[in-house]
Design an enzyme around this catalytic site. Structure first.
Site, PDB file in Angstrom:
ATOM      1  CB  CYS A  92      -0.839   0.009   1.193  1.00 49.80           C
ATOM      2  SG  CYS A  92      -1.946   1.333   1.261  1.00 49.80           S
ATOM      3  CG  HIS A 134      -5.533  -2.407  -1.310  1.00 48.58           C
ATOM      4  ND1 HIS A 134      -4.481  -2.957  -0.641  1.00 48.58           N
ATOM      5  CD2 HIS A 134      -5.412  -1.176  -1.126  1.00 48.58           C
ATOM      6  CE1 HIS A 134      -3.612  -2.105  -0.075  1.00 48.58           C
ATOM      7  NE2 HIS A 134      -4.435  -0.951  -0.447  1.00 48.58           N
ATOM      8  CD  GLU A 135      -6.704   1.054  -3.759  1.00 48.44           C
ATOM      9  OE1 GLU A 135      -6.725   2.090  -3.376  1.00 48.44           O
ATOM     10  OE2 GLU A 135      -5.301   0.395  -4.188  1.00 48.44           O
ATOM     11  CG  HIS A 138      -7.628   2.687   1.106  1.00 48.73           C
ATOM     12  ND1 HIS A 138      -6.607   3.040   2.112  1.00 48.73           N
ATOM     13  CD2 HIS A 138      -6.445   1.988   0.165  1.00 48.73           C
ATOM     14  CE1 HIS A 138      -5.487   2.399   1.868  1.00 48.73           C
ATOM     15  NE2 HIS A 138      -5.348   1.947   0.660  1.00 48.73           N
TER      16      HIS A 138
END
Ligand SMILES: [Zn+2]
Length: 171
Positions: A92, A134-135, A138
């Site tokens: 990341c 993953h994004e 966030h």
């Protein structure tokens, strides 16, 4: 071009939840371009709003050969996930120097809006699916070590702090 700066762990902004984007204004388009540029400059494969200090539901994803060109997504959502988890290496830009295995769904169905304002729903698999998961995490203040079991999570954050400390003392 809009000036943005990369936020690194433990910046508290990385733990905040993002608001959906109501309207794709010229500022949002500019932000997307700036994020795509930063991602490329840092050799990343994805970047999300909070990582550049913007608490809005916006992500960019880098080019994956034969799968996608570099692209921005507004209000992305996972609407379906395949069962089970597949482990693969993740890193990341906000947690530099750390690469660890994380379990993610192999295939997901995603909905979102392109920067041109087009609503899209599509299936993503393998690396494309991993980057999305993953994004999108966030946008809810979730970082990839949070997806590990307790012991690996603690170890990973500790390792990051050690690397960070070394960098501060040496430079
Ligand atoms: Zn990240």
């Amino acid at each position: 071009m809009k000036t943005i700066s990369l936020k690194r762990y433990p910046d508290p902004i990385l733990r905040k939840k993002c608001e959906p984007i109501e309207e794709i204004t010229p500022e949002i388009k500019e932000l997307t371009l700036a994020m795509l540029e930063m991602m490329k400059a840092k050799n990343g494969i994805g970047l999300a709003g909070p990582q550049v200090g913007v608490l809005k539901q916006i992500i960019v994803i880098g080019e994956i050969p034969k799968v996608t060109k570099a692209i921005g997504f507004i209000n992305p959502k996972i609407i379906k996930k395949s069962k089970g988890k597949e482990f693969g290496d993740e890193g990341c830009l906000s947690i530099p120097g750390i690469y660890e295995k994380v379990g993610r769904s192999k295939i997901i169905k995603v909905s979102g809006i392109t920067v041109e304002g087009e609503k899209i729903v599509f299936e993503a698999k393998d690396l494309f699916a991993r980057v999305f998961q993953h994004e999108i995490d966030h946008l809810s203040g979730i970082l990839f070590p949070d997806r590990m079991n307790f012991l690996r999570r603690i170890k990973t954050y500790r390792k990051y702090q050690q690397i960070n400390r070394t960098q501060i003392t040496s430079g």
